[in-house]
Design an enzyme around this catalytic site. Sequence first.
Site, PDB file in Angstrom:
ATOM      1  N   SER A 148      61.968  48.499  55.723  1.00 19.59           N
ATOM      2  CA  SER A 148      62.196  47.632  56.887  1.00 19.59           C
ATOM      3  C   SER A 148      60.935  47.670  57.742  1.00 19.59           C
ATOM      4  CB  SER A 148      63.426  48.087  57.682  1.00 19.59           C
ATOM      5  OG  SER A 148      63.309  49.448  58.048  1.00 19.59           O
ATOM      6  N   GLU A 178      59.181  47.000  61.755  1.00 16.55           N
ATOM      7  CA  GLU A 178      59.423  46.901  63.209  1.00 16.55           C
ATOM      8  C   GLU A 178      58.293  46.125  63.889  1.00 16.55           C
ATOM      9  OE1 GLU A 178      60.836  50.461  65.132  1.00 16.55           O
ATOM     10  OE2 GLU A 178      59.454  50.129  66.803  1.00 16.55           O
ATOM     11  N   ASP A 184      62.501  54.590  77.994  1.00 14.31           N
ATOM     12  CA  ASP A 184      61.806  55.331  79.054  1.00 14.31           C
ATOM     13  C   ASP A 184      61.612  54.381  80.211  1.00 14.31           C
ATOM     14  OD1 ASP A 184      61.258  57.835  77.606  1.00 14.31           O
ATOM     15  OD2 ASP A 184      60.086  56.529  76.305  1.00 14.31           O
ATOM     16  N   PHE A 229      49.332  56.984  71.518  1.00 13.01           N
ATOM     17  CA  PHE A 229      50.775  56.939  71.228  1.00 13.01           C
ATOM     18  C   PHE A 229      51.322  58.350  71.035  1.00 13.01           C
ATOM     19  CE2 PHE A 229      50.636  52.537  68.957  1.00 13.01           C
ATOM     20  CZ  PHE A 229      50.672  51.912  70.180  1.00 13.01           C
ATOM     21  N   HIS A 241      60.897  52.945  57.091  1.00 13.84           N
ATOM     22  CA  HIS A 241      60.826  51.965  58.195  1.00 13.84           C
ATOM     23  C   HIS A 241      59.389  51.952  58.718  1.00 13.84           C
ATOM     24  CE1 HIS A 241      62.328  49.686  61.689  1.00 13.84           C
ATOM     25  NE2 HIS A 241      61.586  50.477  62.457  1.00 13.84           N
TER      26      HIS A 241
HETATM   27  P1  FAD Z   1      68.250  60.202  73.878  1.00 11.89           P
HETATM   28  O1  FAD Z   1      68.847  60.399  72.533  1.00 11.89           O
HETATM   29  O2  FAD Z   1      69.143  59.885  74.999  1.00 11.89           O
HETATM   30  O3  FAD Z   1      67.420  61.535  74.201  1.00 11.89           O
HETATM   31  C1  FAD Z   1      66.467  61.560  75.233  1.00 11.89           C
HETATM   32  C2  FAD Z   1      66.167  63.002  75.638  1.00 11.89           C
HETATM   33  O4  FAD Z   1      67.258  63.511  76.398  1.00 11.89           O
HETATM   34  C3  FAD Z   1      65.990  63.994  74.477  1.00 11.89           C
HETATM   35  O5  FAD Z   1      65.041  64.933  74.861  1.00 11.89           O
HETATM   36  C4  FAD Z   1      67.371  64.628  74.341  1.00 11.89           C
HETATM   37  O6  FAD Z   1      67.312  65.899  73.725  1.00 11.89           O
HETATM   38  C5  FAD Z   1      67.777  64.697  75.806  1.00 11.89           C
HETATM   39  N1  FAD Z   1      69.224  64.625  76.022  1.00 11.89           N
HETATM   40  C6  FAD Z   1      70.106  63.787  75.476  1.00 11.89           C
HETATM   41  N2  FAD Z   1      71.351  63.988  75.962  1.00 11.89           N
HETATM   42  C7  FAD Z   1      71.233  64.997  76.864  1.00 11.89           C
HETATM   43  C8  FAD Z   1      72.145  65.657  77.742  1.00 11.89           C
HETATM   44  N3  FAD Z   1      73.441  65.320  77.769  1.00 11.89           N
HETATM   45  N4  FAD Z   1      71.662  66.627  78.536  1.00 11.89           N
HETATM   46  C9  FAD Z   1      70.353  66.973  78.531  1.00 11.89           C
HETATM   47  N5  FAD Z   1      69.434  66.375  77.713  1.00 11.89           N
HETATM   48  C10 FAD Z   1      69.871  65.407  76.904  1.00 11.89           C
HETATM   49  N6  FAD Z   1      61.838  52.800  73.465  1.00 11.89           N
HETATM   50  C11 FAD Z   1      62.014  51.615  74.094  1.00 11.89           C
HETATM   51  O7  FAD Z   1      61.912  51.545  75.312  1.00 11.89           O
HETATM   52  N7  FAD Z   1      62.275  50.479  73.389  1.00 11.89           N
HETATM   53  C12 FAD Z   1      62.426  50.482  72.053  1.00 11.89           C
HETATM   54  O8  FAD Z   1      62.675  49.435  71.450  1.00 11.89           O
HETATM   55  C13 FAD Z   1      62.270  51.728  71.351  1.00 11.89           C
HETATM   56  N8  FAD Z   1      62.432  51.803  70.008  1.00 11.89           N
HETATM   57  C14 FAD Z   1      62.385  53.027  69.389  1.00 11.89           C
HETATM   58  C15 FAD Z   1      62.665  53.106  68.024  1.00 11.89           C
HETATM   59  C16 FAD Z   1      62.647  54.331  67.367  1.00 11.89           C
HETATM   60  C17 FAD Z   1      62.996  54.382  65.889  1.00 11.89           C
HETATM   61  C18 FAD Z   1      62.300  55.514  68.075  1.00 11.89           C
HETATM   62  C19 FAD Z   1      62.226  56.848  67.359  1.00 11.89           C
HETATM   63  C20 FAD Z   1      62.009  55.441  69.430  1.00 11.89           C
HETATM   64  C21 FAD Z   1      62.059  54.210  70.109  1.00 11.89           C
HETATM   65  N9  FAD Z   1      61.819  54.096  71.475  1.00 11.89           N
HETATM   66  C22 FAD Z   1      61.962  52.880  72.113  1.00 11.89           C
HETATM   67  C23 FAD Z   1      61.440  55.275  72.259  1.00 11.89           C
HETATM   68  C24 FAD Z   1      62.651  55.967  72.898  1.00 11.89           C
HETATM   69  O9  FAD Z   1      63.297  55.103  73.784  1.00 11.89           O
HETATM   70  C25 FAD Z   1      62.118  57.200  73.622  1.00 11.89           C
HETATM   71  O10 FAD Z   1      61.717  58.172  72.690  1.00 11.89           O
HETATM   72  C26 FAD Z   1      63.058  57.775  74.671  1.00 11.89           C
HETATM   73  O11 FAD Z   1      62.326  58.745  75.426  1.00 11.89           O
HETATM   74  C27 FAD Z   1      64.275  58.498  74.100  1.00 11.89           C
HETATM   75  O12 FAD Z   1      65.183  57.644  73.586  1.00 11.89           O
HETATM   76  P2  FAD Z   1      66.430  58.192  72.728  1.00 11.89           P
HETATM   77  O13 FAD Z   1      67.260  57.049  72.390  1.00 11.89           O
HETATM   78  O14 FAD Z   1      65.952  59.061  71.638  1.00 11.89           O
HETATM   79  O15 FAD Z   1      67.131  59.101  73.869  1.00 11.89           O
END
Ligand code: FAD
Length: 280
Positions: free
Chosen positions: A9, A11, A102, A209, A259
């Site tokens: 896939s 991105e 973020d 990055f 991916h």
């Molecule tokens: P989460 O899974 O919510 O985790 C974030 C952090 O919080 C982690 O350190 C986790 O350990 C911690 N955490 C989670 N739950 C708790 C809790 N209850 N208490 C304390 N700590 C907790 N960003 C964008 O803005 N747009 C995009 O389109 C995008 N695409 C991405 C695609 C992929 C495949 C990847 C790997 C990343 C992408 N990102 C994107 C980046 C991503 O949004 C960032 O890495 C962001 O900082 C974390 O997102 P997450 O969904 O992993 O967060």
Amino acid sequence: MGNPTTPISFEFFPPQTPEGAAKLTAARQKLAAFSPEFFSVTFGAGGSTQDRTLDIIKQIHAEGHSAAPHLSCVGSTRDNIRGLLNTYKDMGIKRIVALRGDLPSGMASIGEFQYANELVSFIRAQTGEHFHIEVAAYPEFHPQAKSARDDMLNYKRKINAGANSAITQYFYNADAYFRFVDETRKLGVEAPIVPGIMPIVRYSQLARFSEMCGAEIPRWMRKTMEGYGDDVESVQNFGLEIVTKLCEKLIAGGVPALHFYTLNQAKASIDILQNLGYRA
Ligand code: FAD
């Protein structure tokens, strides 16, 4: 000989200019020849690219390809996310990449969602089993995680909330990926974890990055690329060799798919795919 059987896939990010959009259309046509499972499109946290993400998703969908919008929840509201989910559902989109995102600097409000697991639960509550939900996984751990264990548990929380599978942050150390997969299995989490592959095009960009997202560029790779200085061709040849070998290891280790983070460019991903034996 046929193409390798590991699905792929690609991105993209939503381009900001008409020229960028034209380039992306051309790149997409070249990449489509490799029959990817889907094309995904990133989404700026706080909705900063919301309309542009939707536009590109519409184009991909209209071209007859499977399109997977990313959806990041930080800085957003339930109403806003509900609206987007309904739009995607009505269009016939079947896959979503669900993220926390973020907050852009200067944006103060976290909004109504704090973590990605809350978004996954919300998508399931609103739309049932309509979407295949992907979440992010971090073989070298998310930079804000309190500990490696906490990050693993967060990954488990996202799967338990209803995600079907994961795509990883990029990495250049295959052992980190295989260990992460093993550890999730020990936690009883069986969801497929697809490695995210970052082709190497420009060292300075990759270093930037990696600084932001916590992906490690091993010292020997950094030193080698720094040594090439402005010699972009040598960086790219080196990157192609390294990333091809990484993908070979991953495929040999039985990954469910690959991916590619294309950065909207076709060539670097295609060079790797051709080295691996994929043909358009
Ligand atoms: P989460 O899974 O919510 O985790 C974030 C952090 O919080 C982690 O350190 C986790 O350990 C911690 N955490 C989670 N739950 C708790 C809790 N209850 N208490 C304390 N700590 C907790 N960003 C964008 O803005 N747009 C995009 O389109 C995008 N695409 C991405 C695609 C992929 C495949 C990847 C790997 C990343 C992408 N990102 C994107 C980046 C991503 O949004 C960032 O890495 C962001 O900082 C974390 O997102 P997450 O969904 O992993 O967060």
